[in-house]
Design a protein around this motif. Sequence first.
Motif, PDB file in Angstrom:
ATOM      1  N   PRO A 114     -18.015  -7.747 -21.200  1.00 21.55           N
ATOM      2  CA  PRO A 114     -18.053  -6.391 -21.742  1.00 21.55           C
ATOM      3  C   PRO A 114     -19.498  -5.914 -21.827  1.00 21.55           C
ATOM      4  O   PRO A 114     -20.409  -6.703 -22.079  1.00 21.55           O
ATOM      5  N   ASN A 115     -19.701  -4.617 -21.595  1.00 20.91           N
ATOM      6  CA  ASN A 115     -21.058  -4.053 -21.711  1.00 20.91           C
ATOM      7  C   ASN A 115     -20.961  -2.587 -22.093  1.00 20.91           C
ATOM      8  O   ASN A 115     -20.009  -1.905 -21.743  1.00 20.91           O
ATOM      9  N   GLY A 116     -21.976  -2.131 -22.836  1.00 18.95           N
ATOM     10  CA  GLY A 116     -21.986  -0.784 -23.392  1.00 18.95           C
ATOM     11  C   GLY A 116     -21.766   0.306 -22.369  1.00 18.95           C
ATOM     12  O   GLY A 116     -22.527   0.438 -21.415  1.00 18.95           O
ATOM     13  N   MET A 117     -20.716   1.070 -22.567  1.00 16.05           N
ATOM     14  CA  MET A 117     -20.353   2.209 -21.732  1.00 16.05           C
ATOM     15  C   MET A 117     -20.233   1.839 -20.249  1.00 16.05           C
ATOM     16  O   MET A 117     -20.334   2.688 -19.383  1.00 16.05           O
ATOM     17  N   VAL A 130     -30.683 -19.573 -15.667  1.00 14.57           N
ATOM     18  CA  VAL A 130     -30.367 -18.166 -15.459  1.00 14.57           C
ATOM     19  C   VAL A 130     -31.049 -17.368 -16.560  1.00 14.57           C
ATOM     20  O   VAL A 130     -30.798 -17.606 -17.752  1.00 14.57           O
ATOM     21  N   ILE A 131     -31.904 -16.446 -16.163  1.00 18.51           N
ATOM     22  CA  ILE A 131     -32.581 -15.541 -17.102  1.00 18.51           C
ATOM     23  C   ILE A 131     -31.713 -14.295 -17.225  1.00 18.51           C
ATOM     24  O   ILE A 131     -31.363 -13.666 -16.225  1.00 18.51           O
ATOM     25  N   VAL A 132     -31.356 -13.940 -18.460  1.00 15.11           N
ATOM     26  CA  VAL A 132     -30.517 -12.779 -18.708  1.00 15.11           C
ATOM     27  C   VAL A 132     -31.386 -11.718 -19.394  1.00 15.11           C
ATOM     28  O   VAL A 132     -31.864 -11.927 -20.507  1.00 15.11           O
ATOM     29  N   SER A 133     -31.582 -10.612 -18.701  1.00 15.02           N
ATOM     30  CA  SER A 133     -32.452  -9.549 -19.210  1.00 15.02           C
ATOM     31  C   SER A 133     -31.704  -8.224 -19.217  1.00 15.02           C
ATOM     32  O   SER A 133     -30.651  -8.086 -18.600  1.00 15.02           O
ATOM     33  N   ASN A 134     -32.292  -7.266 -19.923  1.00 15.77           N
ATOM     34  CA  ASN A 134     -31.648  -5.961 -20.012  1.00 15.77           C
ATOM     35  C   ASN A 134     -32.691  -4.909 -20.356  1.00 15.77           C
ATOM     36  O   ASN A 134     -33.783  -5.224 -20.845  1.00 15.77           O
ATOM     37  N   MET A 188     -26.508  -7.229 -27.240  1.00 17.83           N
ATOM     38  CA  MET A 188     -25.086  -7.568 -27.357  1.00 17.83           C
ATOM     39  C   MET A 188     -24.451  -7.749 -25.979  1.00 17.83           C
ATOM     40  O   MET A 188     -23.660  -8.681 -25.766  1.00 17.83           O
ATOM     41  N   ASP A 189     -24.818  -6.893 -25.033  1.00 18.70           N
ATOM     42  CA  ASP A 189     -24.320  -7.046 -23.659  1.00 18.70           C
ATOM     43  C   ASP A 189     -24.731  -8.405 -23.101  1.00 18.70           C
ATOM     44  O   ASP A 189     -23.922  -9.100 -22.480  1.00 18.70           O
ATOM     45  N   CYS A 190     -25.973  -8.765 -23.324  1.00 20.03           N
ATOM     46  CA  CYS A 190     -26.476 -10.047 -22.806  1.00 20.03           C
ATOM     47  C   CYS A 190     -25.770 -11.222 -23.473  1.00 20.03           C
ATOM     48  O   CYS A 190     -25.437 -12.208 -22.806  1.00 20.03           O
ATOM     49  N   VAL A 216     -36.140 -10.046 -21.940  1.00 17.77           N
ATOM     50  CA  VAL A 216     -35.271 -11.216 -21.800  1.00 17.77           C
ATOM     51  C   VAL A 216     -34.583 -11.444 -23.141  1.00 17.77           C
ATOM     52  O   VAL A 216     -35.244 -11.551 -24.176  1.00 17.77           O
ATOM     53  N   TYR A 217     -33.250 -11.514 -23.115  1.00 16.82           N
ATOM     54  CA  TYR A 217     -32.472 -11.723 -24.331  1.00 16.82           C
ATOM     55  C   TYR A 217     -31.938 -13.144 -24.442  1.00 16.82           C
ATOM     56  O   TYR A 217     -31.408 -13.520 -25.474  1.00 16.82           O
TER      57      TYR A 217
END
Length: 189
Positions: free
Chosen positions: A40-43, A97-101, A110-112, A160-161
């Motif tokens: 899930p991700n915002g909008m 795995v680097i998770v960024s936003n 929250m998406d991350c 990075v989250y």
Amino acid sequence: MKTNAVLENIKARRSVRAYTSEQIAREDLQVILEAATYAPNGMHLETWHFTAIRNADKLVELNDRIKGAFAKSDEPRIKERGQSQTYCCYYHAPTVVIVSNDPTQWWAAMDCACAIENLFLAARSLGIASCWVNQLGTTCDDPQVREYLTSLGVPEGHRVYGCVALGYADPQTLIKMKTVKAGTVTIID
């Protein structure tokens, strides 16, 4: 109590902090990354980015840059990690795995987090161990770290989250049983 394969996978997943040197198959990594994109991700804007590193030299360089940022800290425990010859923030996992936003989206973290959980569960379903790695989230704004992240393909405006260490658990490592703390769930009918 009801159960199924998904619920059993969730209950079986643990953080692993010791890995063998065996690299995970690229095909498995692609499946794991695809699972992240279904979180899930915002909008449904999908402003996140996933940067997977399988190159051992690049992981060592990333760890060295994180340690360099830690060495500048006023916090004694963090500074000690930065000066340690043996410290490895990704536990020597063969893949990270680097998770960024985009941090301008208020839901970016929250998406991350949702995507990272999908990474964990997909990895577990394939027999691959994982662990959340936080250190890059606290050091990604350090100039030397940021420069390296950009060279790895992390979008320049991204924060990075979290990161996910992926690999096969060292068979010598004891995996702890999960116990749920009493009083953590309330149901109101």
